[in-house]
Design a protein around this motif. Structure first.
Motif, PDB file in Angstrom:
ATOM      1  N   UNK A 135      26.245 -25.426 -41.509  1.00 24.62           N
ATOM      2  CA  UNK A 135      25.395 -26.406 -40.831  1.00 24.62           C
ATOM      3  C   UNK A 135      24.286 -25.711 -40.049  1.00 24.62           C
ATOM      4  N   UNK A 136      24.612 -24.575 -39.428  1.00 26.71           N
ATOM      5  CA  UNK A 136      23.586 -23.848 -38.684  1.00 26.71           C
ATOM      6  C   UNK A 136      22.508 -23.330 -39.632  1.00 26.71           C
ATOM      7  N   UNK A 137      22.908 -22.816 -40.799  1.00 28.08           N
ATOM      8  CA  UNK A 137      21.928 -22.342 -41.776  1.00 28.08           C
ATOM      9  C   UNK A 137      21.018 -23.483 -42.222  1.00 28.08           C
ATOM     10  N   UNK A 138      21.609 -24.642 -42.475  1.00 27.01           N
ATOM     11  CA  UNK A 138      20.812 -25.799 -42.889  1.00 27.01           C
ATOM     12  C   UNK A 138      19.914 -26.282 -41.766  1.00 27.01           C
ATOM     13  N   UNK A 139      20.390 -26.151 -40.545  1.00 25.48           N
ATOM     14  CA  UNK A 139      19.591 -26.561 -39.386  1.00 25.48           C
ATOM     15  C   UNK A 139      18.287 -25.771 -39.330  1.00 25.48           C
ATOM     16  N   UNK A 140      18.360 -24.460 -39.571  1.00 25.99           N
ATOM     17  CA  UNK A 140      17.124 -23.652 -39.572  1.00 25.99           C
ATOM     18  C   UNK A 140      16.158 -24.182 -40.624  1.00 25.99           C
ATOM     19  N   UNK A 141      16.675 -24.545 -41.798  1.00 27.80           N
ATOM     20  CA  UNK A 141      15.813 -25.051 -42.881  1.00 27.80           C
ATOM     21  C   UNK A 141      15.150 -26.371 -42.496  1.00 27.80           C
ATOM     22  N   UNK A 142      15.895 -27.226 -41.824  1.00 24.55           N
ATOM     23  CA  UNK A 142      15.381 -28.560 -41.503  1.00 24.55           C
ATOM     24  C   UNK A 142      14.487 -28.580 -40.260  1.00 24.55           C
ATOM     25  N   UNK A 143      14.427 -27.494 -39.518  1.00 24.79           N
ATOM     26  CA  UNK A 143      13.633 -27.486 -38.284  1.00 24.79           C
ATOM     27  C   UNK A 143      12.540 -26.426 -38.305  1.00 24.79           C
ATOM     28  N   UNK A 144      12.126 -26.047 -39.500  1.00 23.76           N
ATOM     29  CA  UNK A 144      11.052 -25.044 -39.621  1.00 23.76           C
ATOM     30  C   UNK A 144       9.812 -25.497 -38.859  1.00 23.76           C
ATOM     31  N   UNK A 145       9.558 -26.801 -38.835  1.00 25.75           N
ATOM     32  CA  UNK A 145       8.364 -27.312 -38.155  1.00 25.75           C
ATOM     33  C   UNK A 145       8.370 -27.014 -36.664  1.00 25.75           C
ATOM     34  N   UNK A 146       9.559 -26.819 -36.091  1.00 29.42           N
ATOM     35  CA  UNK A 146       9.648 -26.559 -34.656  1.00 29.42           C
ATOM     36  C   UNK A 146       9.294 -25.122 -34.294  1.00 29.42           C
TER      37      UNK A 146
END
Length: 423
Positions: A135-146
């Motif tokens: 989930x943490x790995x996916x979180x980085x992918x989904x929050x690149x805009x931040x």
């Protein structure tokens, strides 16, 4: 691109690439483009063919043994057909008309519905068992805009507390699928933090930060991956005592101790300049440490520095501002017109300065830090009855009401700062 005119409509006619044979039984496709204009048909054909290729590609992924790839393919395929992916339990509760729309959108080949499309549109593809670490790995992918406007140091400081929170959770309950996280798990996480606070003298705020970061990671992944989980992340925060206010250096201490001849001998030049510069500007240490040469304008009619987003983002839009340089702060910056490469993009300035001040008896109390100079700057402005709008503009703070006009000019602010400057 092959076009055939049948009656009054053009059709796209094209062989199916061999790599899609497992998901498309037809050797060739004929698609009505609903136009008798060849030029319009040519334009439509390109888009239609690409949609076909994309759908076949998704169907190939839909046959994957990897549950995560298969689930993502189902979501994307549903979207390609004009629907949001919903789990089967939710699909079953849709109004009859919406349910029929999904059923009718499923392709029928050789008198049989396309099973991959059916799974995508009717929610029959189970959500993957995403572990907490995944989930943490996916979180980085989904929050690149931040992180687009953050420099490397800002990204590191943004990621680290989330890594820590997730690792603390894993250490306690194991790296289980997030769908298996129970309310009991989260209550145990809360109790673990309470024990740490008692044993290590930590503050409830430390625990609350962990709860916030861990919950943010899990919620974003649940939402962006379309998992539809009811995560037990509510009512975790601990009551925190009132935050201890950071004390200000008195003006007398700054003059008689910090600015005493030889007091700062031994502190490297860049750190010394940044410390002295803070006295009459109240800037945040990281704002000044990351200044580039064009942002240091000593030759202007009013010497000043410009706090603006250059290769890194600011704390807020209100942080963008120009700060006049006066007194000892102007003298310091004249020694470093090119900025501070030693500290640019790094997070070591405050630690270096605070260590030096502490070891050389230059902290007014044990609770004082370099940041206390920012509070001292505020105190001097208040004592001089500086207008609240001007104080907030100088500090880079947001106004609590609509910001009208341009505010004080650089020259006006310089005159104010000159009147309260420590020479």
């Amino acid at each position: 691109m092959s076009l055939k005119l049948r009656g009054k409509s053009y059709y796209l006619c094209r062989r199916v690439p061999r790599r899609f044979a497992e998901v498309e039984s037809r050797a060739a496709v004929w698609v009505c483009l609903k136009t008798d204009s060849k030029s319009v048909a040519e334009q439509k054909a390109l888009a239609v063919w690409q949609q076909l290729l994309d759908a076949w590609e998704l169907k190939v992924h839909g046959q994957s043994e990897d549950a995560e790839i298969k689930f993502r393919a189902a979501k994307n395929l549903a979207q390609a057909r004009g629907f949001n992916y919903l789990p089967s339990t939710s699909v079953a509760q849709l109004p009859l008309a919406e349910l029929l729309n999904r059923v009718e959108a499923i392709s029928v080949l050789e008198n049989r519905p396309d099973t991959i499309e059916a799974g995508a549109l009717l929610g029959a593809v189970p959500a993957p068992k995403i572990t907490i670490s995944r989930a943490l790995e996916l979180y980085w992918e989904h929050t690149v805009d931040l992180t687009l406007n953050k420099d490397d140091d800002q990204v590191r400081r943004w990621k680290n507390p989330k890594r820590k929170a997730i690792q603390n959770l894993i250490n306690l309950i194991g790296d289980k699928p997030i769908s298996k996280i129970t309310r009991h798990d989260m209550i145990e996480f809360r109790k673990w933090w309470i024990d740490r606070i008692k044993e290590e003298g930590l503050t409830p705020n430390s625990a609350n930060k962990d709860f916030t970061h861990a919950s943010s990671v899990l919620r974003v992944v649940n939402d962006m991956e379309g998992l539809g989980l009811d995560l037990p992340l509510y009512k975790l925060s601990l009551k925190d005592a009132a935050q201890k206010k950071r004390p200000s250096f008195s003006t007398a201490w700054i003059k008689e101790q910090i600015l005493k001849e030889g007091a700062l001998t031994g502190l490297n030049g860049e750190a010394k300049c940044l410390l002295l510069g803070m006295i009459n500007t109240g800037y945040r240490p990281s704002e000044a440490a990351n200044l580039t040469p064009p942002q240091i304008r000593l030759d202007a009619d009013t010497p000043h520095i410009s706090i603006e987003p250059v290769e890194r983002e600011l704390k807020s839009e209100a942080s963008r501002r120009e700060l006049p340089l006066v007194g000892v702060s102007l003298e310091a910056f004249r020694n470093y017109p090119g900025g501070f490469p030693r500290y640019r993009g790094k997070d070591s300035l405050s630690a270096t300065v605070n260590k030096f001040l502490r070891e050389n008896g230059l902290l007014e109390t044990p609770d004082h830090t370099m940041y206390s100079l920012r509070h001292s700057f505020e105190d001097r402005m208040i004592a001089a009855e500086v207008d609240d709008r001007i104080r907030r503009d100088l500090f880079g703070h947001t106004l609590n009401h609509q910001r009208y006009g341009q505010g004080a000019t650089l020259e006006h602010k310089a005159r104010i700062l000159q009147s309260i400057a420590v020479a």
